[in-house]
Design a protein around this motif. Structure first.
Motif, mmCIF file in Angstrom:
data_model
loop_
_atom_site.group_PDB
_atom_site.id
_atom_site.type_symbol
_atom_site.label_atom_id
_atom_site.label_comp_id
_atom_site.label_asym_id
_atom_site.label_seq_id
_atom_site.Cartn_x
_atom_site.Cartn_y
_atom_site.Cartn_z
ATOM 1 N N VAL A 77 -10.169 -0.388 1.855
ATOM 2 C CA VAL A 77 -8.922 -0.127 2.577
ATOM 3 C C VAL A 77 -7.724 -0.316 1.659
ATOM 4 C CG1 VAL A 77 -7.487 -0.808 4.540
ATOM 5 C CG2 VAL A 77 -9.986 -0.821 4.752
ATOM 6 N N ASP A 78 -7.727 -1.400 0.879
ATOM 7 C CA ASP A 78 -6.616 -1.668 -0.030
ATOM 8 C C ASP A 78 -6.519 -0.620 -1.132
ATOM 9 O OD1 ASP A 78 -6.079 -3.899 1.452
ATOM 10 O OD2 ASP A 78 -6.008 -5.285 -0.246
ATOM 11 N N ALA A 79 -7.660 -0.166 -1.641
ATOM 12 C CA ALA A 79 -7.657 0.839 -2.707
ATOM 13 C C ALA A 79 -7.034 2.144 -2.219
ATOM 14 C CB ALA A 79 -9.079 1.080 -3.204
ATOM 15 N N VAL A 80 -7.347 2.527 -0.980
ATOM 16 C CA VAL A 80 -6.766 3.743 -0.411
ATOM 17 C C VAL A 80 -5.261 3.589 -0.246
ATOM 18 C CG1 VAL A 80 -6.643 5.182 1.650
ATOM 19 C CG2 VAL A 80 -8.861 4.507 0.750
ATOM 20 N N ARG A 81 -4.844 2.440 0.273
ATOM 21 C CA ARG A 81 -3.414 2.218 0.537
ATOM 22 C C ARG A 81 -2.595 2.136 -0.743
ATOM 23 N NH1 ARG A 81 -4.250 -2.513 5.126
ATOM 24 N NH2 ARG A 81 -4.726 -1.119 6.881
ATOM 25 N N SER A 82 -3.131 1.463 -1.752
ATOM 26 C CA SER A 82 -2.366 1.224 -2.983
ATOM 27 C C SER A 82 -2.511 2.337 -4.004
ATOM 28 C CB SER A 82 -2.796 -0.096 -3.619
ATOM 29 O OG SER A 82 -4.133 -0.014 -4.107
ATOM 30 N N GLY A 83 -3.627 3.075 -3.948
ATOM 31 C CA GLY A 83 -3.885 4.090 -4.949
ATOM 32 C C GLY A 83 -4.324 3.497 -6.271
ATOM 33 N N SER A 84 -4.692 2.213 -6.273
ATOM 34 C CA SER A 84 -5.105 1.516 -7.487
ATOM 35 C C SER A 84 -6.451 0.836 -7.271
ATOM 36 C CB SER A 84 -4.073 0.462 -7.892
ATOM 37 O OG SER A 84 -2.817 1.046 -8.132
ATOM 38 N N PRO A 85 -7.244 0.667 -8.338
ATOM 39 C CA PRO A 85 -8.525 -0.029 -8.186
ATOM 40 C C PRO A 85 -8.332 -1.463 -7.710
ATOM 41 C CG PRO A 85 -8.456 1.155 -10.269
ATOM 42 C CD PRO A 85 -7.064 1.187 -9.703
ATOM 43 N N VAL A 86 -9.268 -1.941 -6.910
ATOM 44 C CA VAL A 86 -9.292 -3.332 -6.467
ATOM 45 C C VAL A 86 -10.561 -3.935 -7.048
ATOM 46 C CG1 VAL A 86 -9.379 -4.898 -4.490
ATOM 47 C CG2 VAL A 86 -8.042 -2.782 -4.347
ATOM 48 N N LEU A 87 -10.395 -4.828 -8.035
ATOM 49 C CA LEU A 87 -11.527 -5.364 -8.783
ATOM 50 C C LEU A 87 -11.642 -6.864 -8.548
ATOM 51 C CD1 LEU A 87 -10.809 -3.488 -12.147
ATOM 52 C CD2 LEU A 87 -12.131 -2.679 -10.186
ATOM 53 N N LEU A 88 -12.678 -7.267 -7.832
ATOM 54 C CA LEU A 88 -12.903 -8.681 -7.536
ATOM 55 C C LEU A 88 -14.223 -9.108 -8.161
ATOM 56 C CD1 LEU A 88 -11.856 -8.893 -3.785
ATOM 57 C CD2 LEU A 88 -10.585 -9.685 -5.760
ATOM 58 N N ASP A 89 -14.150 -9.891 -9.230
ATOM 59 C CA ASP A 89 -15.377 -10.270 -9.924
ATOM 60 C C ASP A 89 -16.046 -11.489 -9.303
ATOM 61 O OD1 ASP A 89 -13.802 -12.406 -10.825
ATOM 62 O OD2 ASP A 89 -13.363 -11.400 -12.706
ATOM 63 N N ASP A 90 -15.369 -12.157 -8.335
ATOM 64 C CA ASP A 90 -15.987 -13.306 -7.659
ATOM 65 C C ASP A 90 -15.306 -13.516 -6.314
ATOM 66 O OD1 ASP A 90 -17.211 -15.601 -6.830
ATOM 67 O OD2 ASP A 90 -16.808 -16.747 -8.646
ATOM 68 N N LEU A 91 -16.020 -13.226 -5.242
ATOM 69 C CA LEU A 91 -15.450 -13.363 -3.904
ATOM 70 C C LEU A 91 -15.168 -14.811 -3.523
ATOM 71 C CD1 LEU A 91 -17.445 -10.760 -1.779
ATOM 72 C CD2 LEU A 91 -15.007 -10.730 -2.284
ATOM 73 N N ARG A 92 -15.781 -15.761 -4.229
ATOM 74 C CA ARG A 92 -15.533 -17.163 -3.922
ATOM 75 C C ARG A 92 -14.233 -17.668 -4.532
ATOM 76 N NH1 ARG A 92 -21.567 -19.889 -4.805
ATOM 77 N NH2 ARG A 92 -22.578 -18.797 -3.055
ATOM 78 N N ALA A 93 -13.701 -16.929 -5.500
ATOM 79 C CA ALA A 93 -12.445 -17.328 -6.134
ATOM 80 C C ALA A 93 -11.285 -16.925 -5.229
ATOM 81 C CB ALA A 93 -12.307 -16.674 -7.502
ATOM 82 N N VAL A 94 -10.405 -17.862 -4.926
ATOM 83 C CA VAL A 94 -9.263 -17.583 -4.058
ATOM 84 C C VAL A 94 -8.266 -16.715 -4.816
ATOM 85 C CG1 VAL A 94 -7.359 -18.571 -2.752
ATOM 86 C CG2 VAL A 94 -9.573 -19.746 -2.827
ATOM 87 N N SER A 95 -7.861 -15.616 -4.197
ATOM 88 C CA SER A 95 -6.906 -14.699 -4.805
ATOM 89 C C SER A 95 -6.027 -14.109 -3.715
ATOM 90 C CB SER A 95 -7.638 -13.578 -5.549
ATOM 91 O OG SER A 95 -8.367 -12.779 -4.628
ATOM 92 N N ASP A 96 -5.010 -13.353 -4.117
ATOM 93 C CA ASP A 96 -4.162 -12.684 -3.123
ATOM 94 C C ASP A 96 -5.000 -11.755 -2.257
ATOM 95 O OD1 ASP A 96 -1.915 -13.965 -4.067
ATOM 96 O OD2 ASP A 96 -1.281 -12.305 -5.350
ATOM 97 N N ALA A 97 -5.989 -11.108 -2.878
ATOM 98 C CA ALA A 97 -6.826 -10.167 -2.137
ATOM 99 C C ALA A 97 -7.653 -10.879 -1.075
ATOM 100 C CB ALA A 97 -7.744 -9.419 -3.103
ATOM 101 N N THR A 98 -8.345 -11.946 -1.451
ATOM 102 C CA THR A 98 -9.180 -12.642 -0.475
ATOM 103 C C THR A 98 -8.342 -13.300 0.608
ATOM 104 O OG1 THR A 98 -9.253 -14.601 -1.920
ATOM 105 C CG2 THR A 98 -11.071 -13.030 -2.088
ATOM 106 N N ARG A 99 -7.100 -13.646 0.289
ATOM 107 C CA ARG A 99 -6.206 -14.186 1.331
ATOM 108 C C ARG A 99 -5.833 -13.100 2.333
ATOM 109 N NH1 ARG A 99 -3.435 -16.547 -3.210
ATOM 110 N NH2 ARG A 99 -3.877 -18.765 -3.424
ATOM 111 N N ARG A 100 -5.739 -11.851 1.860
ATOM 112 C CA ARG A 100 -5.367 -10.754 2.758
ATOM 113 C C ARG A 100 -6.485 -10.422 3.732
ATOM 114 N NH1 ARG A 100 -3.275 -8.499 -1.913
ATOM 115 N NH2 ARG A 100 -5.013 -7.023 -2.131
ATOM 116 N N TRP A 101 -7.729 -10.602 3.314
ATOM 117 C CA TRP A 101 -8.843 -10.296 4.211
ATOM 118 C C TRP A 101 -9.906 -11.382 4.147
ATOM 119 C CZ3 TRP A 101 -11.320 -8.561 -0.358
ATOM 120 C CH2 TRP A 101 -10.593 -7.726 -1.193
ATOM 121 N N PRO A 102 -9.585 -12.569 4.693
ATOM 122 C CA PRO A 102 -10.540 -13.686 4.673
ATOM 123 C C PRO A 102 -11.821 -13.391 5.437
ATOM 124 C CG PRO A 102 -8.714 -14.155 6.156
ATOM 125 C CD PRO A 102 -8.333 -12.929 5.386
#
Length: 213
Positions: free
Chosen positions: A58-83
């Motif tokens: 969903v984020d990739a479509v909205r932003s037009g940019s790749p969303v690269l998460l190498d570890d879902l357990r690491a807290v990031s802005d992305a994981t905060r957006r969709w816990p």
């Protein structure tokens, strides 16, 4: 041409050294519709994003940019957006997610989603291979459009969700966006996929009311 898309996805799975691949193509309403999944876990992750209306695709479509998460357990802005997605994806055995928008210029066509059961980045060669695949998928989708055909035939269970959302809209006296949001929220709270709940609505086994707003 659908076979060409599947071949591109399978090749990318090998070249990027990932455990799963999902390809979603945007419907006429701008909703990502799953076109290909390499395995059952990838299907679960794609369906989870559709149910929740959130996640890397969903984020990739909205932003037009790749969303690269190498570890879902690491807290990031992305994981905060969709816990909710991060929690459910990890519970399913996914530890890394890489979503690439498929687009031509400013025109969004879909997303290519890659999954790993172990954390870890895409190295330079793997990233380059993924981006090449994205460009090739975009070219195939454009060919399909120029040929006058649909890029993807919407799966029947997606159609059931849209039909159910229309029924919920009438039952609750709200708009279609709110009805779909209610379906997604209810499905998640009850621990079922949204198309399962939608089937119950369409069959008359489940109703919503204005009092639930």
């Amino acid at each position: 041409m659908t076979r060409r898309l599947e071949e591109l996805c399978r090749t990318c799975r090998e070249e990027a050294s990932v455990d799963g691949v999902g390809l979603a193509v945007l419907s006429s309403e701008g909703v990502p519709e799953t076109t290909f999944v390499s395995d059952a876990r990838s299907r679960l992750i794609e369906d989870l994003q559709f149910t929740l209306g959130e996640g890397p695709c969903v984020d990739a479509v909205r932003s037009g940019s790749p969303v690269l998460l190498d570890d879902l357990r690491a807290v990031s802005d992305a994981t905060r957006r969709w816990p909710a997605f991060a929690q459910e994806a990890e519970a399913s055995g996914v530890r890394a997610v890489f979503a690439f928008p498929v687009q031509v210029g400013a025109i969004a066509l879909g997303t290519l989603d890659l999954y790993r059961s172990e954390p870890g980045i895409l190295d330079a060669d793997q990233l380059a291979a993924s981006l090449r695949t994205v460009d090739r998928i975009a070219a195939v989708l454009l060919e399909m459009g120029e040929a006058g055909g649909d890029a993807v035939t919407e799966p029947s269970y997606r159609m059931v969700v849209h039909q159910a959302a229309g029924m919920v809209m009438v039952q609750m006296g709200t708009n279609i966006a709110s009805a779909l949001a209610r379906l997604r929220a209810t499905a998640f709270s009850e621990g079922v996929l949204v198309h399962v709940l939608a089937a119950d609505v369409v069959a008359g086994r489940r109703r919503f009311s204005k009092e639930e707003l």
